[in-house]
Design an enzyme around this catalytic site. Structure first.
Site, PDB file in Angstrom:
ATOM      1  N   ASP A 167      22.219 -10.809 113.719  1.00 27.35           N
ATOM      2  CA  ASP A 167      23.577 -11.721 113.873  1.00 27.35           C
ATOM      3  C   ASP A 167      24.797 -11.137 113.204  1.00 27.35           C
ATOM      4  OD1 ASP A 167      22.308 -13.565 115.141  1.00 27.35           O
ATOM      5  OD2 ASP A 167      22.148 -15.172 113.713  1.00 27.35           O
ATOM      6  N   SER A 189      26.362 -17.153 110.951  1.00 27.91           N
ATOM      7  CA  SER A 189      25.146 -18.122 111.787  1.00 27.91           C
ATOM      8  C   SER A 189      26.341 -19.057 112.647  1.00 27.91           C
ATOM      9  CB  SER A 189      24.429 -18.869 111.036  1.00 27.91           C
ATOM     10  OG  SER A 189      23.815 -19.756 111.658  1.00 27.91           O
ATOM     11  N   SER A 190      25.622 -19.782 113.674  1.00 29.10           N
ATOM     12  CA  SER A 190      26.295 -20.731 114.715  1.00 29.10           C
ATOM     13  C   SER A 190      25.625 -21.819 114.291  1.00 29.10           C
ATOM     14  CB  SER A 190      26.521 -20.486 115.726  1.00 29.10           C
ATOM     15  OG  SER A 190      26.939 -19.179 116.440  1.00 29.10           O
ATOM     16  N   THR A 236      15.756 -21.613 118.238  1.00 29.40           N
ATOM     17  CA  THR A 236      16.061 -21.902 116.578  1.00 29.40           C
ATOM     18  C   THR A 236      15.466 -23.494 116.964  1.00 29.40           C
ATOM     19  OG1 THR A 236      17.899 -20.646 116.484  1.00 29.40           O
ATOM     20  CG2 THR A 236      17.953 -22.647 115.243  1.00 29.40           C
ATOM     21  N   GLY A 284      20.317 -22.814 119.950  1.00 29.50           N
ATOM     22  CA  GLY A 284      21.358 -22.300 120.920  1.00 29.50           C
ATOM     23  C   GLY A 284      22.140 -21.063 120.638  1.00 29.50           C
TER      24      GLY A 284
HETATM   25  O1  DON Z   1      22.162 -18.521 113.104  1.00 31.88           O
HETATM   26  C1  DON Z   1      22.360 -18.211 114.411  1.00 31.88           C
HETATM   27  O2  DON Z   1      23.396 -18.429 114.878  1.00 31.88           O
HETATM   28  C2  DON Z   1      21.361 -17.717 115.432  1.00 31.88           C
HETATM   29  N1  DON Z   1      20.478 -16.874 114.706  1.00 31.88           N
HETATM   30  C3  DON Z   1      20.824 -18.730 116.049  1.00 31.88           C
HETATM   31  C4  DON Z   1      19.837 -18.372 117.045  1.00 31.88           C
HETATM   32  C5  DON Z   1      19.550 -19.523 117.763  1.00 31.88           C
HETATM   33  O3  DON Z   1      19.943 -20.642 117.918  1.00 31.88           O
HETATM   34  C6  DON Z   1      18.704 -19.067 119.071  1.00 31.88           C
HETATM   35  N2  DON Z   1      18.163 -20.228 119.490  1.00 31.88           N
HETATM   36  N3  DON Z   1      18.079 -21.169 119.963  1.00 31.88           N
END
Ligand code: DON
Length: 575
Positions: free
Chosen positions: A417, A446-447, A375, A467
Site C-alpha cells: 500500500d 489506507s482506504s 479485507t 475493497g
Molecule cells: O488499507 C487498504 O486500503 C487496503 N490494504 C485494503 C485492502 C482491501 O480492502 C482489499 N479488499 N477487500
C-alpha cells in the site's frame, strides 16, 4: 449476490415501495453484523454475557481471524471507530508499520521497475502487524468483560474447529494449489490432514492458531509483541529473508486518532482519520455533493451518477496529492474537509460533461494499480447504544500467504500500500508522490473507511467495507443512500455501487446499475463507463425512524449474518 441484484434492479426500475419491506434484523438488545456467520455468533455470545460493543468487537475480530482467514487476522492491521452511549467518538489506528530495516527502494528491481512479486507474497511483503495491540487498546479503554473472556470464543473456534462453508473450502483449495502452497508452514496450518482437497461441511481445526490465541488470551498482547510469538515471527523472518525483527514488534504501538468529522444535511459524519484516506475523501465527496440536490435526480439517475463520479475523481486526486501517515507528513485534513475546498473543487465540475482525470491532475499524473478485494468490515451495537465500526485487513486475500511457523497465523502483505517508486507517477499504475513513500516505522496509506453517522445526537448508521480503493466509494453510496436519498439501510446496502478513482479514468458500475440505458447516458456525458463485478461488502447497522436498530448484512457475501445476542452453541459455518 443474485438476490441483491434482483433487489437492486427493482430500484433501477421503480422508486422504492415501502410495503412489507426487508429492513434487516431488528434488535434493541445488540447486534453483530459481519461477513462470517460463526464469527458474528462469537461476537453476539459476548453481548449475551453482558459484554459491551467493544467487548463484542474484539471477540468478533479474533473470531474472524479463525473463520475468515482471507482477511480476518491477528497478523494484519486496521481501524476501529467507537462511539460510546454518551456520544464520545474515538478512532483506534492499528495500521501496520514499515519495518525499521525497510527502505524507499526495497521493491525495485535492478532495472528500476517495481517487482510486484515482492509485495504480493512472501516474507518481504508484511508490515509490522497492529491488530493485537489495536484490540488491546480498544479493550483497555472501553471493554467491560475480562480480556481472556473476549478472546475465548476464538480459541474455542480454532481448537474445536468449525464447519467449512463452500466459499472457505473453495478459497483454501485455490490457495493451497497456488501461492500458499509454496510455504510449508502455510500448508501445515491449512492443508487437509491426510491430503486431498477441502469440501463444504468439512471441519477445520487450527491447533497452532488455538495455542497462539490462548496465549494472547491468558498473557495479553505482550506475548505477541515481546514474548514467544514475537520470537517466532522474528525467527521466521530471519530464516527467510524478511525484515521484521523483535525490535520492530516490541516498538509497535496502536494509536488513538481523532476521527474526521463532516456534516451532511442534518447528519454528522464521523470517519477514520489518516493514515486512512477514507474519512477525508468521504467527507470531501459529501461536501462537494450536498449543494446539488441529488435526491430530486434519484439514486440511479445518470445526472446524479455523473456528479458522484466527478466528486470521486476529485477526491481521489486529492488523496494521491496529499494523503499519508500524519506522523511523517503534514496532511491538510482541515482544508480538504472544509466547505471552502469543496466549493473550489466543485467549481471545476461541468454538470453536462465528464472531466479528464489527466488534465485535472497534471501535477501528479498517476494510475493507481488495482487492489485485491480482501479485507473485512463489521459493525456492532450493544443494548446501551455503544457502537463499533471496524475494518481490518491482511491487504490481499490471505495477505502474504505466509503462516508464521508454529504460531498458525497469516501475515499481511500491507507494504504494497506504500508508493513504491519515489518520484515516478505514470499511467501504468505506479505512484511516486512523496506523502506515501516507504520510511522505517511509517504507516502505509489506507482506504479503509469505518464510519459512524449520527443524527441529532443519535446514531443513524454504522458502516464500512472491504475493497481496496473502492472502499471509500462503497461507503459513499451507503451513506448517500440513507442521508440523501432517504432509503432504508437495507435499500442503501443493496443499491448498486460504482467506482471511479481518478486514474485509470474510467468508472465501473455494479451489474444491476450498469443497464444499457445508464451506460449509454454516462458515455454521452463523456465517461468511460463499464459494467463491473461486485463491489464491497458493507456489513451495516441502520437505525430506523422509530429508533429500532436493524442489522443489515450485505447479501453480496454468502456467509454474512446479522447476529443477535445469544449463548454460543456448536460453532458452524464459515467462509
Ligand atoms: O488499507 C487498504 O486500503 C487496503 N490494504 C485494503 C485492502 C482491501 O480492502 C482489499 N479488499 N477487500
Amino acid at each position: 449476490m443474485r438476490k441483491m441484484l434482483v433487489v437492486a434492479a427493482a430500484l433501477v426500475l421503480a422508486p422504492p415501495v415501502h410495503v412489507a419491506q426487508d429492513l434487516g434484523v431488528p434488535s434493541k438488545e445488540g447486534l453483530v453484523v459481519c461477513t462470517s456467520a460463526p464469527a458474528c455468533d462469537a461476537g453476539a455470545s459476548v453481548l449475551a454475557r453482558g459484554g459491551n460493543a467493544v467487548d463484542a468487537a474484539v471477540a468478533t475480530a479474533f473470531a474472524l481471524a479463525v473463520t475468515h482467514p482471507s482477511a480476518g487476522n491477528i497478523g494484519g492491521g486496521g481501524f476501529m471507530m467507537i462511539r460510546t452511549a454518551t456520544g464520545e467518538i474515538t478512532g483506534i489506528d492499528y495500521r501496520e508499520k514499515a519495518p525499521l530495516r525497510s527502505s524507499r527502494t526495497m521493491y525495485l528491481k535492478t532495472d528500476g521497475t517495481i517487482d510486484p512479486s515482492l509485495t504480493n507474497t512472501g516474507y518481504l511483503a508484511p508490515g509490522v502487524p497492529g491488530t493485537v495491540r489495536g484490540l488491546e487498546l480498544a479493550h483497555k479503554r472501553y471493554g467491560k468483560l475480562r480480556w481472556r473472556e473476549v478472546v475465548e470464543p476464538a480459541v474455542q473456534l480454532a481448537e474445536q474447529g468449525f464447519t467449512m462453508s463452500a466459499g472457505l473450502a473453495r478459497g483454501l483449495n485455490g490457495q493451497l494449489a497456488g501461492r500458499m502452497g509454496k510455504f510449508p508452514a502455510s500448508v501445515a496450518a491449512y492443508g487437509k490432514p491426510g491430503g486431498g482437497t477441502w469440501a463444504e461441511g468439512d471441519r477445520l481445526v487450527l491447533p497452532d492458531l488455538a495455542k497462539t490465541l490462548r496465549a494472547i488470551g491468558s498473557e495479553g498482547a505482550d506475548v505477541f509483541y515481546k514474548g514467544w510469538i514475537a520470537d517466532r515471527i522474528a525467527d521466521d523472518m530471519k530464516a527467510n529473508g524478511g525484515l521484521i525483527t523483535r525490535e520492530d514488534l516490541a516498538a509497535y504501538q496502536a494509536k488513538i486518532r481523532t476521527p474526521v468529522r463532516g456534516t451532511f444535511h442534518d447528519y454528522d459524519i464521523y470517519a477514520m482519520a489518516p493514515p486512512s484516506s477514507g474519512g477525508v475523501a468521504l467527507i470531501e465527496m459529501l461536501n462537494i455533493l450536498e449543494p446539488y440536490g441529488l435526491k430530486a435526480k434519484g439514486p440511479l439517475s445518470p445526472a446524479a451518477m455523473h456528479l458522484e463520479i466527478e466528486a470521486m475523481r476529485r477526491a481521489y486526486l486529492d488523496r494521491a496529492r496529499h494523503l499519508g501517515d500524519p506522523d511523517f507528513v503534514t496532511v491538510p485534513v482541515a482544508k480538504l474537509t472544509s466547505r471552502d475546498h469543496a466549493k473550489t473543487v466543485a467549481a471545476t465540475i461541468d454538470p453536462a460533461k465528464a472531466s479528464s482525470s489527466v488534465e485535472l491532475g497534471r501535477d501528479v499524473v498517476t494510475a493507481p494499480p488495482a487492489e485485491p478485494d480482501e479485507t473485512t468490515h463489521f459493525s456492532v451495537m450493544d443494548r446501551g447504544g455503544m457502537v463499533v465500526a471496524n475494518t481490518y485487513t491482511l491487504e490481499g486475500g490471505y495477505g502474504s500467504h505466509v503462516v508464521v511457523k508454529g504460531a498458525g497465523f497469516l501475515l499481511n502483505n500491507e507494504m504494497g500500500d506504500f508508493n513504491k517508486k519515489p518520484g515516478e507517477t505514470n499511467l501504468r499504475g505506479d505512484i511516486g508522490t512523496p506523502a506515501n513513500l516507504i520510511d522505517p516505522g511509517k504507516r502505509m496509506l489506507s482506504s479503509m473507511t469505518p464510519t459512524i453517522v449520527v443524527k441529532k445526537g443519535k446514531v443513524a448508521l454504522v458502516t464500512g467495507s472491504p475493497g481496496g480503493r473502492t472502499i471509500i466509494n462503497t461507503v459513499l453510496t451507503v451513506v448517500l443512500g440513507v442521508t440523501e436519498f432517504g432509503l432504508t439501510g437495507r435499500e442503501a446496502v443493496d443499491l448498486p455501487r460504482m467506482h471511479h478513482q481518478w486514474l485509470p479514468d474510467h468508472v465501473t458500475i455494479e451489474k444491476a446499475g450498469a443497464t444499457s440505458d445508464i451506460l449509454a447516458k454516462l458515455k454521452a456525458l463523456g465517461h468511460d463507463a463499464r459494467g463491473g463485478g461486485g463491489q464491497g461488502d458493507a456489513e451495516t447497522i441502520w437505525i430506523g425512524p422509530d429508533g429500532t436498530p436493524y442489522g443489515v448484512n450485505d447479501k453480496r457475501s454468502a456467509d454474512s449474518k446479522a447476529a443477535v445476542p445469544r449463548s454460543l452453541t456448536a460453532p458452524t459455518g464459515g467462509r
